[in-house]
Structures are given as C-alpha cells and as structure tokens.
Write a protein that holds these residues in place. Structure first.
Motif, PDB file in Angstrom:
ATOM      1  N   THR A   1     -13.051 -10.905  16.220  1.00  0.00           N
ATOM      2  CA  THR A   1     -12.786 -11.493  17.522  1.00  0.00           C
ATOM      3  C   THR A   1     -14.013 -11.391  18.414  1.00  0.00           C
ATOM      4  O   THR A   1     -14.884 -10.545  18.194  1.00  0.00           O
ATOM      5  N   LEU A   2     -14.059 -12.283  19.416  1.00  0.00           N
ATOM      6  CA  LEU A   2     -15.093 -12.202  20.447  1.00  0.00           C
ATOM      7  C   LEU A   2     -14.587 -11.463  21.681  1.00  0.00           C
ATOM      8  O   LEU A   2     -15.342 -11.291  22.646  1.00  0.00           O
ATOM      9  N   VAL A   3     -13.329 -11.041  21.657  1.00  0.00           N
ATOM     10  CA  VAL A   3     -12.764 -10.310  22.781  1.00  0.00           C
ATOM     11  C   VAL A   3     -13.540  -9.011  22.985  1.00  0.00           C
ATOM     12  O   VAL A   3     -13.833  -8.289  22.030  1.00  0.00           O
ATOM     13  N   GLY A   4     -13.874  -8.722  24.239  1.00  0.00           N
ATOM     14  CA  GLY A   4     -14.618  -7.505  24.541  1.00  0.00           C
ATOM     15  C   GLY A   4     -16.113  -7.706  24.592  1.00  0.00           C
ATOM     16  O   GLY A   4     -16.853  -6.779  24.942  1.00  0.00           O
ATOM     17  N   MET A   5     -16.582  -8.908  24.236  1.00  0.00           N
ATOM     18  CA  MET A   5     -18.017  -9.170  24.305  1.00  0.00           C
ATOM     19  C   MET A   5     -18.482  -9.159  25.761  1.00  0.00           C
ATOM     20  O   MET A   5     -17.911  -9.832  26.607  1.00  0.00           O
ATOM     21  N   THR A   6     -19.501  -8.381  26.044  1.00  0.00           N
ATOM     22  CA  THR A   6     -20.057  -8.318  27.394  1.00  0.00           C
ATOM     23  C   THR A   6     -21.168  -9.349  27.548  1.00  0.00           C
ATOM     24  O   THR A   6     -21.625  -9.960  26.572  1.00  0.00           O
ATOM     25  N   MET A   7     -21.611  -9.534  28.780  1.00  0.00           N
ATOM     26  CA  MET A   7     -22.734 -10.429  29.022  1.00  0.00           C
ATOM     27  C   MET A   7     -23.976  -9.945  28.289  1.00  0.00           C
ATOM     28  O   MET A   7     -24.759 -10.751  27.775  1.00  0.00           O
ATOM     29  N   GLU A   8     -24.141  -8.620  28.220  1.00  0.00           N
ATOM     30  CA  GLU A   8     -25.293  -8.055  27.503  1.00  0.00           C
ATOM     31  C   GLU A   8     -25.187  -8.332  26.013  1.00  0.00           C
ATOM     32  O   GLU A   8     -26.192  -8.643  25.355  1.00  0.00           O
ATOM     33  N   ASP A   9     -23.975  -8.226  25.463  1.00  0.00           N
ATOM     34  CA  ASP A   9     -23.768  -8.539  24.043  1.00  0.00           C
ATOM     35  C   ASP A   9     -24.130  -9.990  23.767  1.00  0.00           C
ATOM     36  O   ASP A   9     -24.830 -10.299  22.788  1.00  0.00           O
ATOM     37  N   ARG A  10     -23.629 -10.882  24.610  1.00  0.00           N
ATOM     38  CA  ARG A  10     -23.887 -12.312  24.412  1.00  0.00           C
ATOM     39  C   ARG A  10     -25.379 -12.595  24.492  1.00  0.00           C
ATOM     40  O   ARG A  10     -25.934 -13.356  23.675  1.00  0.00           O
ATOM     41  N   ALA A  11     -26.062 -11.979  25.463  1.00  0.00           N
ATOM     42  CA  ALA A  11     -27.500 -12.203  25.605  1.00  0.00           C
ATOM     43  C   ALA A  11     -28.247 -11.717  24.363  1.00  0.00           C
ATOM     44  O   ALA A  11     -29.174 -12.385  23.884  1.00  0.00           O
ATOM     45  N   ALA A  12     -27.846 -10.561  23.825  1.00  0.00           N
ATOM     46  CA  ALA A  12     -28.515 -10.016  22.642  1.00  0.00           C
ATOM     47  C   ALA A  12     -28.297 -10.911  21.428  1.00  0.00           C
ATOM     48  O   ALA A  12     -29.225 -11.150  20.632  1.00  0.00           O
ATOM     49  N   ILE A  13     -27.087 -11.432  21.266  1.00  0.00           N
ATOM     50  CA  ILE A  13     -26.777 -12.302  20.128  1.00  0.00           C
ATOM     51  C   ILE A  13     -27.480 -13.644  20.268  1.00  0.00           C
ATOM     52  O   ILE A  13     -28.010 -14.192  19.291  1.00  0.00           O
ATOM     53  N   ASP A  14     -27.507 -14.194  21.481  1.00  0.00           N
ATOM     54  CA  ASP A  14     -28.208 -15.457  21.704  1.00  0.00           C
ATOM     55  C   ASP A  14     -29.695 -15.320  21.375  1.00  0.00           C
ATOM     56  O   ASP A  14     -30.288 -16.209  20.742  1.00  0.00           O
TER      57      ASP A  14
END
Length: 348
Positions: A95-108
């Motif tokens: 799931t993507l539930v719980g993904m933070t803005m920092e997580d998204r930035a790191a994955i991007d």
C-alpha cells in the motif's frame, strides 16, 4: 600529468540497476545472497547469477579528465539509501498508505535517477549523435570530418552531465504525476529490465512523438518487486476516468429510477441495463478510488503482460525475473528483431 588514483574506499564496480531493486526479483539462496534469473536480449541466453554480477560495470559513474577523477557513485548511493526504506515499506505493506511527503520526494528522486542513468540512456545518446552526424554528412558530403559521435568516454561524460544538470528537473516531472501502486494478481509476476523506467502513451502527437516525462497522457512504470510496480500517470488520465465514472453514476441513477417508476418495456429495459451500467461504473472507479485510498490496484494477466512488454522494450540488454519466465521477451524478439536493443530516438 598522471591522473590521481581512485580513493581505495570508493567502490569501482557500479550498478546501474541497484541491488535494492534486483533482490526483490531474486531468490535468497543464503542469508543476504540473492540469485536472479536473466535473459540476454542480444543472444537469447538465459542464466542464473548473483545480483552482484549483473547490471554492473567498472567505473560506470566515474570519469577522469585532465588529471581529475570525478565520480557520481557516492551521491547516487545516498539517493538509493534514502529511497530504500520507503520502497521496502510499500512492498511489505502492499500500500501507499502512510507515505509522507519526504517518502514521496525520496522515491521520485530515485525514479528520476533510474530514468537518467544506465546503458539505455547512453545508447540513446550515441544513436542520436550518429543520426545527427548522418544527416549532416548527407548535407555537407560523406567525406566531411564532423566527429559528432565522439568516443565512449565522451558519451559517458555527456550522460553524467545530464544527470548533474537535469536530475532535479526530472524529479519534478515525476512529482507532478499521480502515483499509483499496481499489484500483480496471484500467479503473475513483473519482470525487471536493465532500464526499468519504462513509458507508454496512448495519445498521438504526429511527428513530435508521444514519449517524454512531460508529454500529456504519459504513463511511466517502474517495478519495485515481482509483485508490485509503481505507476506515474499524467493527471489527465485519472481526471478522464473520474469524469467517465460521474457520467456512469448519472446513468445508474436514471436506470434505477426507471426500474421503479417505469412501465412495461421502459422498465424492463432499465432493469436489463442495470448490471452493465454497474459493472462499467465499477471499472471506471476502480483505479481512481484506489489512488485516493492509497491501495494497490490489481493488475490482471493482461495488464502484467503489457507492463512486462514495456520492460522488454526499454531494456538495453538484460531482462530479469525470479523464476526465469521470459516467454514474452522471446515472442517480441521473434516478431521484431528491433527489440534486441532498447529504445532509440527517431529523427524524422
């Protein structure tokens, strides 16, 4: 002047597909030792190998010029490390539930790096230079000395400069997309190519082409395990699905009303149409609702085949899997030998 020796602590073997990805398409034979199955598009050979020994080249991300050694490997390692934990949580939780803005930035940022580095990008650089040189020779004469292609080190320098100069821009292109998580249904597995950021676009734009990080309608996929793939979609795609679902909602309300208050043939037609309209509404809402909830969207056998075909198409040489199932790669190459190499730019 002699070039300085490399830092003895600096790794000289550079993976252009990180092991944090490959291990999720591999079998752990011993604790910490992962074996992956690979298909070589250049000769149809299938072999098993440790993930340390594939998608790797000596000094791939390092360059020596004018007595100075420059290496991007350490910086790339930091980008991989930052993304490792968020990716692990996604794979473990499904799931993507719980993904933070920092997580998204790191994955991007991680996905942008995978887009920009690798043998596929360098091969495209070389093909583009060769195409431009061929066009120029056709104009000024076949004997003209142009030297646009350059040597392998020149191509490496251009590719590394692209990463340095454009990585943040590429990251922004990933960040402005809708991020979805796709899960292969039971019995189906995703493949991993050596150029794992693969794209497609159903829209056509004539001679301008339809593939690019910022092109309207673009779909970008990067598998992160044999069961899960990230999908970066142009926001217009989900918008269109939501509009279609809203129209289906209206049709459903009308059909339900007529099934109650209608008479004779009108009521019978409404009752007969209800199952079809409800099924259409469910199909149109499945992906947008999954996106809003952060839930994994099921990818059926057809979807998995389509995504795997993209991995084969974009791979420069190697396609990898957990179980050695490479029938789709063999079929694609049998149908068109152009699939033996990765994507190439077109100069129309």
């Amino acid at each position: 002047m002699r070039a300085p020796a490399a830092n003895p602590r600096e790794p000289r073997r550079h993976h252009y597909v990180p092991r944090l990805l490959m291990k999720r398409f591999a079998v752990e034979r011993r604790p910490g030792q992962f074996q992956i199955q690979a298909f070589d598009k250049s000769n149809d050979r299938v072999f098993a190998t440790a993930i340390e020994n594939i998608a790797v080249e000596s000094d791939f991300n390092a360059l020596e010029r004018d007595g100075v050694r420059v290496s991007l490997e350490a910086g790339m390692g930091k980008i991989e490390s930052a993304a490792a934990e968020p990716i692990a949580r996604i794979v473990q939780g499904g799931t993507l539930v719980g993904m933070t803005m920092e997580d998204r930035a790191a994955i991007d940022l991680f996905c942008a790096l995978q887009f920009a580095r690798g043998t596929g990008m360098r091969a495209q650089f070389s093909a583009l230079a060769e195409g431009v040189e061929a066009r120029a020779r056709a104009i000024v004469g076949a004997d003209a000395r142009l030297d646009l292609v350059g040597d392998a080190e020149g191509m490496k320098a251009a590719a590394l400069q692209l990463i340095v100069g454009s990585l943040l821009e590429f990251t922004g292109r990933f960040n402005d997309k809708d991020l979805l998580l796709l899960q292969a249904i039971e019995g189906e597995d995703f493949l991993l190519g050596d150029n794992p950021v693969a794209m497609q676009n159903a829209r056509q734009f004539g001679p301008y082409g339809n593939i690019g990080l910022g092109v309207p309608g673009i779909e970008i996929y990067m598998p992160i395990s044999s069961r899960f793939s990230l999908a970066y979609w142009c926001p217009t795609l989900l918008h269109q699905m939501r509009e279609g679902a809203a129209l289906a909602d209206q049709r459903l309300l009308q059909a339900r009303a007529m099934s109650v208050v209608g008479q004779g043939v009108t009521r019978a037609a409404a009752l007969a149409a209800l199952p079809e309209i409800e099924a259409l509404r469910a199909r149109l809402r499945r992906i947008p609702d999954g996106h809003l909830a952060g839930a994994a969207v099921a990818a059926d056998a057809g979807n998995v085949t389509r995504l795997n075909s993209l991995q084969v198409r974009w791979a420069e040489r190697f396609v990898m899997s957990r179980d050695g199932g490479f029938d789709i790669a063999r079929r694609m190459i049998a149908d068109d030998s152009a699939f033996r190499q990765g994507m190439r730019p077109r100069l129309d």
